[in-house]
Scaffold this motif. Structure first.
Motif, mmCIF file in Angstrom:
data_model
loop_
_atom_site.group_PDB
_atom_site.id
_atom_site.type_symbol
_atom_site.label_atom_id
_atom_site.label_comp_id
_atom_site.label_asym_id
_atom_site.label_seq_id
_atom_site.Cartn_x
_atom_site.Cartn_y
_atom_site.Cartn_z
ATOM 1 N N ASN A 148 0.830 -1.206 0.000
ATOM 2 C CA ASN A 148 0.000 0.000 0.000
ATOM 3 C C ASN A 148 0.866 1.259 0.000
ATOM 4 O OD1 ASN A 148 -2.060 -1.777 0.186
ATOM 5 N ND2 ASN A 148 -2.609 -1.294 2.299
ATOM 6 N N LEU A 205 3.629 -6.621 -7.324
ATOM 7 C CA LEU A 205 2.784 -6.285 -8.473
ATOM 8 C C LEU A 205 2.424 -7.548 -9.259
ATOM 9 C CD1 LEU A 205 1.688 -3.704 -9.946
ATOM 10 C CD2 LEU A 205 3.635 -3.937 -11.478
ATOM 11 N N ALA A 262 -7.982 2.057 4.733
ATOM 12 C CA ALA A 262 -6.774 1.362 4.279
ATOM 13 C C ALA A 262 -6.972 0.970 2.819
ATOM 14 C CB ALA A 262 -6.506 0.137 5.136
ATOM 15 N N GLN A 263 -5.882 0.606 2.178
ATOM 16 C CA GLN A 263 -5.982 0.268 0.750
ATOM 17 C C GLN A 263 -6.513 -1.153 0.616
ATOM 18 O OE1 GLN A 263 -2.433 1.099 -1.491
ATOM 19 N NE2 GLN A 263 -3.022 -0.333 -3.082
ATOM 20 N N SER A 266 -5.307 6.189 7.117
ATOM 21 C CA SER A 266 -5.125 5.498 5.836
ATOM 22 C C SER A 266 -4.693 4.051 6.006
ATOM 23 C CB SER A 266 -4.116 6.246 4.971
ATOM 24 O OG SER A 266 -2.825 6.112 5.519
ATOM 25 N N GLN A 267 -4.633 3.550 7.247
ATOM 26 C CA GLN A 267 -4.328 2.138 7.477
ATOM 27 C C GLN A 267 -5.478 1.433 8.195
ATOM 28 O OE1 GLN A 267 -1.798 1.507 5.468
ATOM 29 N NE2 GLN A 267 -0.555 0.436 6.953
ATOM 30 N N ILE A 316 -9.841 -3.052 -6.684
ATOM 31 C CA ILE A 316 -8.415 -2.831 -6.443
ATOM 32 C C ILE A 316 -7.980 -1.468 -6.984
ATOM 33 C CG2 ILE A 316 -6.088 -3.612 -7.021
ATOM 34 C CD1 ILE A 316 -7.196 -6.478 -7.023
ATOM 35 N N VAL A 317 -8.395 -1.130 -8.216
ATOM 36 C CA VAL A 317 -7.930 0.164 -8.747
ATOM 37 C C VAL A 317 -8.544 1.318 -7.953
ATOM 38 C CG1 VAL A 317 -7.470 -0.709 -11.071
ATOM 39 C CG2 VAL A 317 -9.632 0.410 -10.606
ATOM 40 N N ALA A 352 -6.693 1.583 -4.628
ATOM 41 C CA ALA A 352 -5.313 2.048 -4.799
ATOM 42 C C ALA A 352 -5.278 3.537 -5.113
ATOM 43 C CB ALA A 352 -4.628 1.265 -5.912
ATOM 44 N N LEU A 353 -6.234 3.974 -5.924
ATOM 45 C CA LEU A 353 -6.233 5.372 -6.339
ATOM 46 C C LEU A 353 -6.658 6.294 -5.188
ATOM 47 C CD1 LEU A 353 -5.507 6.621 -9.021
ATOM 48 C CD2 LEU A 353 -7.924 6.706 -9.589
ATOM 49 N N ASN A 395 -6.291 5.789 -1.934
ATOM 50 C CA ASN A 395 -5.498 5.695 -0.712
ATOM 51 C C ASN A 395 -4.160 6.370 -0.945
ATOM 52 O OD1 ASN A 395 -3.206 4.099 0.795
ATOM 53 N ND2 ASN A 395 -5.044 3.860 2.029
ATOM 54 N N PRO A 435 -2.811 -2.478 -9.542
ATOM 55 C CA PRO A 435 -1.710 -2.174 -8.635
ATOM 56 C C PRO A 435 -1.606 -3.206 -7.509
ATOM 57 C CG PRO A 435 -3.524 -0.681 -8.273
ATOM 58 C CD PRO A 435 -3.869 -1.469 -9.476
#
Lengths: 309, 444
Positions: free
Chosen positions: A251, A260, B193-194, B250-251, B408-409, B412-413, B415, B444
């Motif tokens: 993250n 990846l 979190a992500q 963010s976690q 997922i995208v 990821a974007l 976070n 990602p």
């Protein structure tokens, strides 16, 4: 292993080459099981991965499976996520291997000079390397998480280092260095054993100080060992996965190329893209190995070791 | 419906299956005990699922036996294991406990069987509409709802000006910032979190603002339509950059959010109903002083004494929140050797007594509407009215075979949420989701 005996009479030569042939045949038979196993467990998976990387093959869309040539590689190499992961991986590799080399050399010199308790010292130094990486990574993770960790409590109130890219990568490097410096030290210690004491004593008599002895005699003599150690660690570090997986899950921009690849294979179930990433990593690793191995042959003793980059 | 395989893959799959099941076969001797249905469930709630399996085995009167097996705790790892084994042709998977987001993906890939129409009709009877929706793909039922879940706003009564909880995100942030200036607990706990939780938060905000991620067909991306995406991103940005924000925001996942509240540092959290039994189990969490701050001193007053719930905050004043529902559905694997028995067993596993047990012992709300009027359920769920209301207004996560990549995208974007630029990000978000829907490019 083969017997070469050029200065023999002609009759004997024929007989011997007959024997050599038989011996070679035997050698081939003896090697065969190992070669077959190697082919089965390495060549086949690698070949299969290469084949998969040329397909559009997403497990979720089985009916769309088709041959697409190199377009998966194109997708990987034109994607921002690949390049950010690549940058992270290279940065972690360079920084951690450089620190490990410096610390490892220091440890090796200490271990080499230890007069008493040699076995105990070496055992103690090796403890981090003996630990399971994932277990160690979890303890780092707890240590750096505010609320559960003693290390996080040392930081100013309100900082959570694992949630930001640069601090998190610094912790990854720390965990890597802590873990693998002993390995580096051990390889370097073997190299130190190659430096003859006579030479050092002669240098001392000629008036060389400790620093001069280190840079002019010990390091050049150890160069092959240093290059092997650097090669091993660079290849290892470039494939870093477990520490990052546990510490940050990739993250906040901390994903390495291996993370990846894992995400694309095992979360997106995209076998084509995932395999293309794996093969690209494989090629990177091959390039690194090639550079190092060329470094062995090209560099003359005493010149700047090419591998230290 | 079986996934296509060539001979070599089948060979490997069989070998892997043999290796995996050899100990099980040796241990249970299932071959001489007739039909054995293996019921794979997440680790959370495994005890209740095992009890349900035992009860339904008994109810079957010897026609089949159900053996409960436990999958990993993390949803990603559960999904990976199930998909990997089904693609490998593992015939020992029969009944699968599936996250609500997997239906389209598993159905489209042919990993699970559609329910026979007769069984599907029976499942529909008395089941909450939104929950039933999560189990369908292209108008067919692929997974029968077992549990559902929805988020509420949990807050501290002692910290609310006027004792009244906020009704919108803006109100909540204003209160939090005011608390921060007074040096009192000011954190707003969200799942940022992500991971999937961040996508859920975004989807709830987006649907509450009137937007959608993808259309009904699962392939048309609708993030660029209207102003909803920008509004949702704006709320996230404001939460993450408010004065007195949780530094670890963010976690945070569900568990971490819950603990931050129990430790007395948070004034609010949006979270699932498990937090209520959770804080009771922990004796009400940390002690708090007269200003509401956590203290190690025994003040006789704990977080649990001032812990309350309210409807999930809306995005616009006077509006409703459309909370993204979670939950667990039951599907029958395409590799199962006993589909008729498996469909029958699914109906038993999700019957009223079993759902009630999951609700009471496992803390997961049921999908049978009738249970919400059951006194036993209401006793255990003081918040049942809010939960039911939230479920009636619920929104479903985008139904798309590529849901996982979409999620997922997005996570990821978005976070860390503090770095969101609400105006600039709409276009990037939409184009990345478009690539994910078509399974192009990397995740990602």
């Amino acid at each position: 292993m083969t017997v070469a005996a050029p200065q023999r009479p002609a009759a004997g030569d024929a007989r011997r080459s007959e024997g050599a042939k038989a011996e070679r045949r035997l050698a081939a038979w003896l090697c065969a099981p190992a070669v077959i196993v190697m082919l089965a467990v390495t060549a086949y998976p690698i070949g299969y991965a290469v084949w998969l990387s040329l397909l559009r093959y997403d497990l979720r869309f089985p009916q769309e499976r088709e041959f697409v040539g190199l377009s998966n590689y194109l997708a990987v190499l034109t994607d921002g996520y690949w390049w950010s992961a690549f940058t992270v991986t290279v940065a972690v590799t360079v920084v951690s291997v450089a620190i490990e080399l410096a610390l490892g050399l220091g440890l090796a010199l200490i271990m080499h000079r230890t007069l008493f308790g040699r076995g105990t010292v070496r055992t103690l130094v090796l403890i981090p390397y003996g630990m399971v990486t994932v277990a160690a990574a979890f303890s780092w993770q707890y240590a750096w998480t505010p609320g559960t960790g003693y290390l996080a409590n040392l930081l100013p109130e309100g900082s959570a280092p694992l949630t930001e890219q640069i601090p998190a990568l610094a912790i990854v490097v720390l965990a890597e260095v802590w873990k693998t410096t002993p390995f580096m030290a051990l390889l370097l210690l073997a190299g130190l054993a190659l430096v003859p004491d006579d030479l050092l004593r002669a240098a001392q008599v000629d008036g060389a100080g400790p620093w001069q002895r280190l840079t002019r005699i010990i390091l050049p003599m150890m160069k092959p060992a240093i290059l092997v150690a650097l090669l091993f660690r660079t290849l290892d570090a470039f494939r870093i996965f477990d520490n990052i997986y546990v510490l940050t899950r990739g993250n906040n921009g901390t994903a390495s190329v291996s993370i990846l690849g894992y995400d694309n294979l095992f979360k997106a179930f995209n076998l084509g893209i995932g395999s293309a990433i794996s093969i690209t990593i494989f090629i990177c690793v091959a390039i690194i190995a090639f550079l190092f191995v060329k470094g062995f042959g090209a560099a003359a003793p005493g010149s700047e070791p090419e591998g230290r980059r | 419906m079986r996934p296509r395989r060539d001979g070599r893959r089948r060979g490997i799959g069989l070998l892997a299956a043999a290796l995996i099941t050899a100990p099980a076969l040796a241990g249970c001797g299932s071959d001489d005990q007739g039909v054995v249905l293996r019921f794979y469930t997440p680790a959370d709630g495994a005890t209740q699922y095992a009890q349900a399996a035992a009860d339904c085995t008994e109810a079957a009167g010897g026609r089949y036996r159900i053996e409960q097996r436990t999958l990993p705790r993390q949803a990603d790892e559960q999904r990976l294991q199930l998909a990997r084994r089904i693609v490998g042709g593992d015939e020992t998977l029969d009944i699968l406990g599936m996250d609500v987001t997997w239906t389209a993906e598993f159905a489209e890939a042919g990993w699970i069987r559609p329910f026979p129409p007769r069984v599907a009709d029976q499942v529909r009877q008395g089941t909450l509409e939104a929950a039933y929706e999560t189990g369908t793909w292209e108008n067919r039922l692929f997974a029968a709802p077992l549990n559902t879940n929805t988020q509420l706003l949990w807050y501290r009564t002692d910290l609310m000006p006027g004792g009244r909880p906020p009704q919108t995100w803006d109100e909540m942030i204003d209160i939090a910032e005011q608390l921060a200036t007074q040096d009192r607990p000011s954190w707003i706990e969200v799942q940022a979190a992500q991971y999937e939780g961040l996508t859920v938060w975004f989807n709830t905000l987006l649907t509450s603002a009137g937007g959608r991620i993808v259309g009904e067909d699962g392939t048309t991306v609708r993030l660029r339509e209207g102003d909803a995406t920008r509004q949702a991103l704006g709320v996230m940005k404001r939460v993450a950059t408010a004065r007195g924000v949780d530094p670890s925001l963010s976690q945070r996942d569900e568990g971490a959010s819950r603990l931050a509240m129990e430790d007395g540092n948070a004034a609010f959290q949006v979270n699932y109903p498990f937090v209520l039994p959770g804080i009771q189990e922990n004796d009400g969490g940390s002690f708090i002083d007269e200003r509401g701050n956590p203290t190690s001193r025994d003040t006789g007053r704990r977080v649990g004494d001032v812990f309350a719930w309210a409807p999930y905050p809306a995005v616009e004043p006077g509006g409703d929140a459309n909370v993204t529902i979670g939950g667990l559905n039951l599907a029958v694997s395409s590799t199962s050797r006993y589909p008729p028995q498996a469909f029958e067993a699914v109906q038993c596993l999700r019957n009223r007594p079993n759902q009630l047990r999951n609700a009471i012992d496992g803390g997961v709300p049921p999908t049978l509407e009738a249970l919400y009027t059951d006194p036993a359920f209401q006793r255990e769920y003081p918040a049942w009215r809010a939960i039911k209301a939230s479920l009636d207004d619920a929104s479903v996560r985008p139904e798309s075979p590529a849901y996982q990549s979409i999620s997922i995208v997005i996570s990821a974007l978005l976070n860390p949420p503090s770095e969101i630029d609400p105006h600039a990000m709409v276009g990037e978000l939409a184009s990345q989701v478009e690539a994910a829907v078509n399974s192009e490019g990397l995740v990602p």
